[in-house]
Design an enzyme around this catalytic site. Structure first.
Site, short mmCIF file in Angstrom:
data_model
loop_
_atom_site.label_atom_id
_atom_site.label_comp_id
_atom_site.label_asym_id
_atom_site.label_seq_id
_atom_site.Cartn_x
_atom_site.Cartn_y
_atom_site.Cartn_z
N LYS A 112 41.61 -28.19 20.56
CA LYS A 112 41.14 -29.33 19.78
C LYS A 112 42.34 -30.03 19.18
O LYS A 112 43.36 -29.40 18.90
CB LYS A 112 40.21 -28.86 18.64
CG LYS A 112 39.24 -29.91 18.19
CD LYS A 112 38.11 -30.08 19.16
CE LYS A 112 37.13 -31.13 18.73
NZ LYS A 112 35.93 -31.08 19.59
P1 NAD Z 1 30.86 -40.56 16.59
O1 NAD Z 1 32.05 -40.88 15.76
O2 NAD Z 1 30.56 -41.35 17.80
O3 NAD Z 1 29.53 -40.61 15.66
C1 NAD Z 1 29.42 -39.89 14.47
C2 NAD Z 1 28.24 -40.42 13.70
O4 NAD Z 1 28.10 -39.67 12.49
C3 NAD Z 1 28.39 -41.87 13.24
O5 NAD Z 1 27.12 -42.48 13.19
C4 NAD Z 1 28.96 -41.72 11.83
O6 NAD Z 1 28.68 -42.86 11.01
C5 NAD Z 1 28.19 -40.52 11.35
N1 NAD Z 1 28.87 -39.80 10.28
C6 NAD Z 1 30.20 -39.62 10.11
N2 NAD Z 1 30.43 -38.90 8.99
C7 NAD Z 1 29.21 -38.62 8.46
C8 NAD Z 1 28.78 -37.91 7.31
N3 NAD Z 1 29.66 -37.35 6.48
N4 NAD Z 1 27.45 -37.81 7.08
C9 NAD Z 1 26.56 -38.36 7.94
N5 NAD Z 1 26.91 -39.05 9.03
C10 NAD Z 1 28.21 -39.18 9.29
O7 NAD Z 1 31.02 -39.00 16.91
P2 NAD Z 1 30.31 -38.19 18.07
O8 NAD Z 1 31.25 -38.13 19.24
O9 NAD Z 1 28.93 -38.66 18.25
O10 NAD Z 1 30.33 -36.72 17.45
C11 NAD Z 1 29.34 -36.29 16.53
C12 NAD Z 1 29.36 -34.77 16.45
O11 NAD Z 1 29.12 -34.22 17.75
C13 NAD Z 1 30.69 -34.15 15.99
O12 NAD Z 1 30.42 -32.97 15.27
C14 NAD Z 1 31.36 -33.80 17.29
O13 NAD Z 1 32.33 -32.76 17.14
C15 NAD Z 1 30.18 -33.36 18.11
N6 NAD Z 1 30.40 -33.40 19.56
C16 NAD Z 1 30.70 -34.56 20.18
C17 NAD Z 1 30.88 -34.56 21.57
C18 NAD Z 1 31.15 -35.82 22.34
O14 NAD Z 1 31.16 -35.75 23.58
N7 NAD Z 1 31.36 -36.97 21.71
C19 NAD Z 1 30.74 -33.38 22.29
C20 NAD Z 1 30.40 -32.22 21.61
C21 NAD Z 1 30.23 -32.25 20.24
#
Ligand code: NAD
Length: 422
Positions: A112
């Protein structure tokens, strides 16, 4: 081992280790391997100057790249831009990535990366500069055969494209395999953007089938309307589920009859945030978690479901789209309450799977159709889900323990076969 003395010892790292310890103990894992899995194999911390658009302003930015496990092949893992990130968070995420890859049988160990910045406060030019400098700073530890980056919280396909370009400029030729989650125009895979959400929805369908809950009409609440949350909501509604609540970093919205997602997307395109959407009540992120629903999907950040609010959740099924949304104490409360939890290391592994597909396609210079990608993804997700469920029933443990057992078992065998150098 005295975890107190280690640089990455933070609450999130402790959560990851506590999960590992719980499962390792239950499996009777060999102490030598157990000890190796508790710490990252490599952890790089960098700091560098970053010139803002206002030419006189130079900030010092901290960046990280952690490689947890080098036994299984190159390491693989996302890059997170967040102002509160630290080495412990990145280490925990790298560890979870190791488990995810092993559960899905991908030939990678976990890694990461992160930058301690708030991407929402940066102009596009600033975002590009800081990304390029970060890539240069970690260039010696990444590469298509070494460590492959991908998008995560606060980063996207464009950021991956800048990383790939920076790496390629330094090498003198194009190296698409150094990152995944790239735009399709520069070697990205079709279906990658939706992959994590598609995997989450595959898990929702599988768990509903297992519990006899009809997906059609099921109420779903999604915390975080980003790459994972938005796609989860969209695909779940295509299967007939009713998305009753969503949120972002600022606030959430709630409509018991179901949100019109097409209208919502138009609203977000115009207003950036979901708040103020006219056809719904507003609610806080904390309130969203306690909305009555069949399926709750935390898809934002870690540490959301804790001992303080676990008793208030009104869902029957919790599918972890985000990494680390549930604390260990909350996990136990949910289990006692009979809430069925699909753990992050399984539920959100779809992104890692299609990242693997993208890496393979890039190495072969042979690209697949979107249908092929989606079908292969769904097949792998279903297989992993069914496998974890069977193991959970056989060992009488919850799905988090079962999935982790499967992962650790595969890693243990690989470590045993490779032996210790020298
Ligand atoms: P992103 O940045 O596209 O979206 C995150 C969302 O969460 C946004 O709507 C943001 O406004 C909101 N957010 C941010 N901080 C917040 C808070 N404190 N409280 C509530 N909402 C909040 O990110 P993403 O890629 O969708 O990732 C979201 C989660 O999924 C993370 O934990 C990430 O590690 C996990 N994840 C993502 C992927 C991927 O392929 N993108 C894969 C596996 C896991």
């Amino acid at each position: 081992m005295d975890a107190q003395r280690l640089e990455w010892d933070t609450p999130m790292y402790r959560l990851a280790v506590a999960q590992l310890d719980r499962t390792a103990e239950r499996m009777g894992l060999d102490d030598n391997i157990w000890e190796r899995l508790r710490t990252p194999q490599r952890a790089l911390v960098v700091s560098f100057p970053f010139r803002r658009d206002n030419y006189d302003k130079v900030d010092t930015v901290f960046g990280y790249r952690v490689q947890h496990l080098l036994t299984m092949g190159p390491t693989k893992g996302g890059v997170r831009y967040d102002q509160d990130v630290d080495l412990g968070e990145v280490t925990a995420l790298a560890m979870w990535m190791s488990w995810k890859c092993a559960i899905m049988n991908l030939p990678f160990g976990g890694a990461k990366g992160a930058l301690r910045i708030d991407p929402n406060q940066l102009s596009r030019a600033e975002l590009q500069r800081v990304t390029r400098r970060y890539t240069s700073e970690i260039i010696d530890v990444i590469g298509p055969d070494r460590d492959i980056a991908a998008p995560d919280l606060g980063t996207d396909a464009q950021v991956m494209s800048w990383m790939m370009d920076t790496y390629s400029q330094q090498k003198g030729y194009t190296v698409p395999g150094v990152v995944t989650g790239k735009p399709v125009e520069v070697g990205g895979s079709l279906g990658r953007t939706e992959a994590t959400g598609r995997g989450v929805v595959t898990c929702i369908i599988e768990v509903c089938r297992h519990l006899g809950v009809p997906v059609e009409g099921a109420r779903i609440a999604v915390q975080g309307y980003g790459e994972v949350g938005r796609v989860t909501a969209m695909l779940a509604s295509e299967f007939g589920a009713r998305v009753v609540a969503v949120s972002d970093v600022r606030s959430g919205i709630y409509s018991p009859g179901g949100l019109d997602l097409k209208r919502l997307d138009e609203w977000v395109a115009a207003n950036q945030y979901v708040g103020g959407f006219p056809e719904a009540e507003s609610l806080t992120n904390a309130e969203l978690l306690t909305v009555p629903c069949e399926v709750l999907v935390p898809a934002a950040v870690q540490n959301q479901i804790t001992e303080e609010n676990a008793d208030d959740l009104e869902c029957g099924i919790l599918v972890e789209g985000a990494n680390g949304p549930t604390t260990l104490g909350a996990d136990e409360i949910l289990q006692d309450r009979g809430v069925f939890v699909v753990p992050d290391i399984l539920a959100n592994a779809g992104g890692a799977v299609v990242s693997y597909f993208e890496w393979v396609q890039g190495l072969q210079h042979f690209f697949w159709s979107e249908e092929e990608v989606n079908l292969k993804l769904i097949t792998l997700m279903r297989t992993a889900f069914g496998d974890a469920l069977r193991l959970a029933e056989e060992k009488q443990v919850d799905l988090r323990n079962a999935a982790l057992m499967r992962a650790i078992d595969r890693i243990r065998e690989a470590k045993r076969r490779r032996g210790v150098f020298p």
